[in-house]
Each structure stands twice: as C-alpha cells, then as structure tokens.
Design an enzyme around this catalytic site. Structure first.
Site, PDB file in Angstrom:
ATOM      1  N   MET A  30       0.887  -1.149  -0.030  1.00 24.36           N
ATOM      2  CA  MET A  30      -0.088   0.078  -0.125  1.00 24.36           C
ATOM      3  C   MET A  30       0.880   1.023   0.102  1.00 24.36           C
ATOM      4  SD  MET A  30      -3.469  -0.690   1.961  1.00 24.36           S
ATOM      5  CE  MET A  30      -3.104  -0.591   3.546  1.00 24.36           C
ATOM      6  N   GLY A  31       2.198   1.108  -0.457  1.00 22.56           N
ATOM      7  CA  GLY A  31       2.980   2.089  -0.452  1.00 22.56           C
ATOM      8  C   GLY A  31       3.676   2.807   0.812  1.00 22.56           C
ATOM      9  N   HIS A  34       8.997   0.948   3.653  1.00 17.50           N
ATOM     10  CA  HIS A  34      10.036   1.184   4.666  1.00 17.50           C
ATOM     11  C   HIS A  34      10.934   0.042   4.427  1.00 17.50           C
ATOM     12  CE1 HIS A  34       7.640  -2.001   6.617  1.00 17.50           C
ATOM     13  NE2 HIS A  34       6.509  -1.284   6.798  1.00 17.50           N
ATOM     14  N   ASP A  35      12.134  -0.400   5.231  1.00 16.09           N
ATOM     15  CA  ASP A  35      12.854  -1.539   5.193  1.00 16.09           C
ATOM     16  C   ASP A  35      12.240  -3.079   5.067  1.00 16.09           C
ATOM     17  OD1 ASP A  35      14.693   0.622   5.250  1.00 16.09           O
ATOM     18  OD2 ASP A  35      15.461  -0.219   7.370  1.00 16.09           O
ATOM     19  N   HIS A  37       9.299  -3.464   3.478  1.00 13.09           N
ATOM     20  CA  HIS A  37       8.944  -3.478   1.933  1.00 13.09           C
ATOM     21  C   HIS A  37      10.288  -3.888   1.261  1.00 13.09           C
ATOM     22  CE1 HIS A  37       5.508  -0.923   3.465  1.00 13.09           C
ATOM     23  NE2 HIS A  37       4.939  -2.073   3.075  1.00 13.09           N
ATOM     24  N   GLU A 148       5.587 -11.343   7.246  1.00  9.93           N
ATOM     25  CA  GLU A 148       5.237 -12.016   8.440  1.00  9.93           C
ATOM     26  C   GLU A 148       4.598 -11.462   9.583  1.00  9.93           C
ATOM     27  OE1 GLU A 148       8.714 -14.843   9.525  1.00  9.93           O
ATOM     28  OE2 GLU A 148       8.115 -16.045   7.863  1.00  9.93           O
ATOM     29  N   LYS A 149       4.868  -9.911   9.414  1.00  8.12           N
ATOM     30  CA  LYS A 149       4.289  -9.081  10.598  1.00  8.12           C
ATOM     31  C   LYS A 149       2.746  -9.291  10.523  1.00  8.12           C
ATOM     32  CE  LYS A 149       4.260  -4.747  10.157  1.00  8.12           C
ATOM     33  NZ  LYS A 149       2.678  -4.253  10.331  1.00  8.12           N
ATOM     34  N   ASP A 150       2.382  -9.224   9.295  1.00 11.36           N
ATOM     35  CA  ASP A 150       0.711  -9.556   9.050  1.00 11.36           C
ATOM     36  C   ASP A 150       0.606 -10.889   9.077  1.00 11.36           C
ATOM     37  OD1 ASP A 150       0.027  -6.926   8.629  1.00 11.36           O
ATOM     38  OD2 ASP A 150       1.192  -6.911   6.960  1.00 11.36           O
TER      39      ASP A 150
END
Length: 284
Positions: A30-31, A34-35, A37, A148-150
């Site tokens: 979604m733009g 950050h690191d 991504h 994996e955070k989500d």
C-alpha cells in the site's frame, strides 16, 4: 524501471516478459515503503527475473472509522526505493481502475478470518482477499512476497491460493525491526515521539513470552498473562487483543501442544500496531 497505472498496460508488459521466458516476482504493497517492504523487493529480485511492486491503498480493506484518508502516501519516494532495490516495474492504479464503478464480486474466506484482527476489523480480510486475488489475476506472478508481521493475512492468502488452485507460490518473509525492536510499519509515522518510545513495549512483551515458552511453559493463559502484564505497565498502551492461536487453524488454544502464533494488537492513541511471533514445538 517502468511505472504503470493501467491494468491493460501492465498486462501487456507482463505478456512480453513471459514470451521472453522471464519469471515474475510480485510484491503487493500500500506504499509508503520502509525497510520491511524493501526486504521483500530484494528477495523477489534474487529469486525472479522480473519484479513488479504494486502501490495501491486499497479502500475495501478499511472500515468506516479507519485511516483510509490519512494513510501515508509518497509515490515519489516509493518509486525511488523500488528502483534502488531492484524492481523492474511499479503498478500504481486508481481505485476506479481496480474496481470500476459498481463492483458486485468480492472474495470471502471463512474460519481463518474469525480470530485476531478479523474480530476488531470486520470486513477487512474480505477487502484484502479481493484485492490480492485481483492483483494475482492481473500480474500472473510465479511468486508473491508478503511480510510475516501480518501473519493472519499471510495465512489467509496462502489458504485462498490453495483453495482456488491459483498457480502462484506465496512466500512469507521475516519481520524487519527498528534497532529498539519495534516492527517496521507505515503506521509508525503516526506515532508522536512519546508514543513511539512507548511502542517498544510490544516487542518487549513478546520477548518475555518467547523466553517463557523456550523455558518450557505450555499454558497459554500464563503466556497471555506475561504479555498482558508487560503491556499494562505502559500507560499509553491500550490492548486490542492478545492471543495464542494454533499456527495452522488460527484457533485459540489453551494448552500448547502444537505450533502456535502469539499475536498482539495494541493502540497508542489513534494508532493501532500489530506484532507477533511463531513458536514451533520440537519433534512436532
């Protein structure tokens, strides 16, 4: 690197690449990159001939009182980061391009969406599954990369791909953290300096729980209590949920006998942050 906003244009480019024998890696975002991504883009670049990054703030996964209008956006910076980390194309469509004027078709997934974030964000995963399915149909990637955070989102997308016989490999990548342990998130930019300092309690509480599990604790209630006690020591933190769930089914467990996911969601003023870790039982 090329940039596309039209579905037909990006599909034509992908058709060209595939006719030349290139494999396609896809990183949906979604733009406001950050690191976390960029680590996905780098891995996709290492494992595929061509990499596409979508930048689309998906309206269907936001609830009526959530932060769609205020969600951070910086396409120029995102474009630079994509180019620096090996992307070959950006897909940045409008909501109308993605959904048309009056869409009727959506994708729902049962069971896996009923716990964790699905409880406090009704309809969220319907929006996630719908947009990811549409993007997969547009990109037809060989591999797609998610953080994996989500963790719940990752499990749901893997199940959707399995159930709908989609020819794409879904790859989960490790959480990227700040130096003090806070998981990287676009929403971290919402935090005041005071709330930013307070937010480290998330990773600290999970670290205490992980240590207890490594030391042999198998009572989920005690794990929840360890996390809850640590978070409650921070007055600026307001718990949304703390859960210990089965890693595959995402159902709540009381006695830890199989692999688990320990997940939390906590509000700092109006900002909601999530974090988690998985714990695998040896010899399982």
């Amino acid at each position: 690197m090329e940039s596309f906003s039209s579905i037909n244009d990006i599909k034509n480019k992908i058709s060209q690449w595939k006719s030349e024998g290139y494999s396609i890696g896809f990183v949906p975002t979604m733009g406001y990159l950050h690191d976390g991504h960029t680590s996905l883009i780098q891995r996709a670049n290492n494992e595929n001939d061509k990499v596409i990054v979508s930048i689309f703030v998906n309206p269907t996964q936001f609830g009526p009182n959530e932060d769609l209008d205020n969600y951070p956006r910086d396409l120029k910076r995102d474009t630079e980061l994509c180019a620096e980390n090996g992307a070959d194309a950006i897909f940045n469509p409008s909501a109308r391009e993605m959904y048309g004027d009056n869409p009727y078709a959506y994708v729902d997934i049962n069971q896996l969406s009923s716990e964790l974030c699905g409880t406090s964000r009704p309809g969220h995963f319907r929006g996630v599954c719908t947009v990811v399915l549409k993007l997969f149909n547009i990109m037809t990637p060989d591999r797609a990369y998610f953080g994996e955070k989500d963790a719940q989102q990752l499990a749901i997308i893997k199940k959707m791909v399995l159930d709908l016989n989609m020819p794409v490999q879904v790859i989960g990548c490790p959480i990227v953290r700040e130096a003090d342990g806070l998981a990287k998130s676009s929403r971290n930019t919402y935090l005041s300096s005071e709330h930013r300092k307070a937010a480290v309690v998330l990773s600290q509480s999970l670290a205490l729980a992980k240590t207890s599990l490594k030391n042999g604790e198998r009572d989920a209630e005690k794990i929840l209590a360890i996390i809850g006690e640590k978070i409650s020591s921070e007055p600026l933190a307001k718990v949304d949920y703390i859960q210990v769930v089965d890693l595959k089914s995402l159902k709540t467990v009381k006695s830890i006998k199989d692999d688990i996911l320990v997940a939390i969601a906590v509000h700092f003023d109006k900002t909601r942050l999530i974090d988690n870790f998985s714990f695998k039982i040896k010899n399982n």
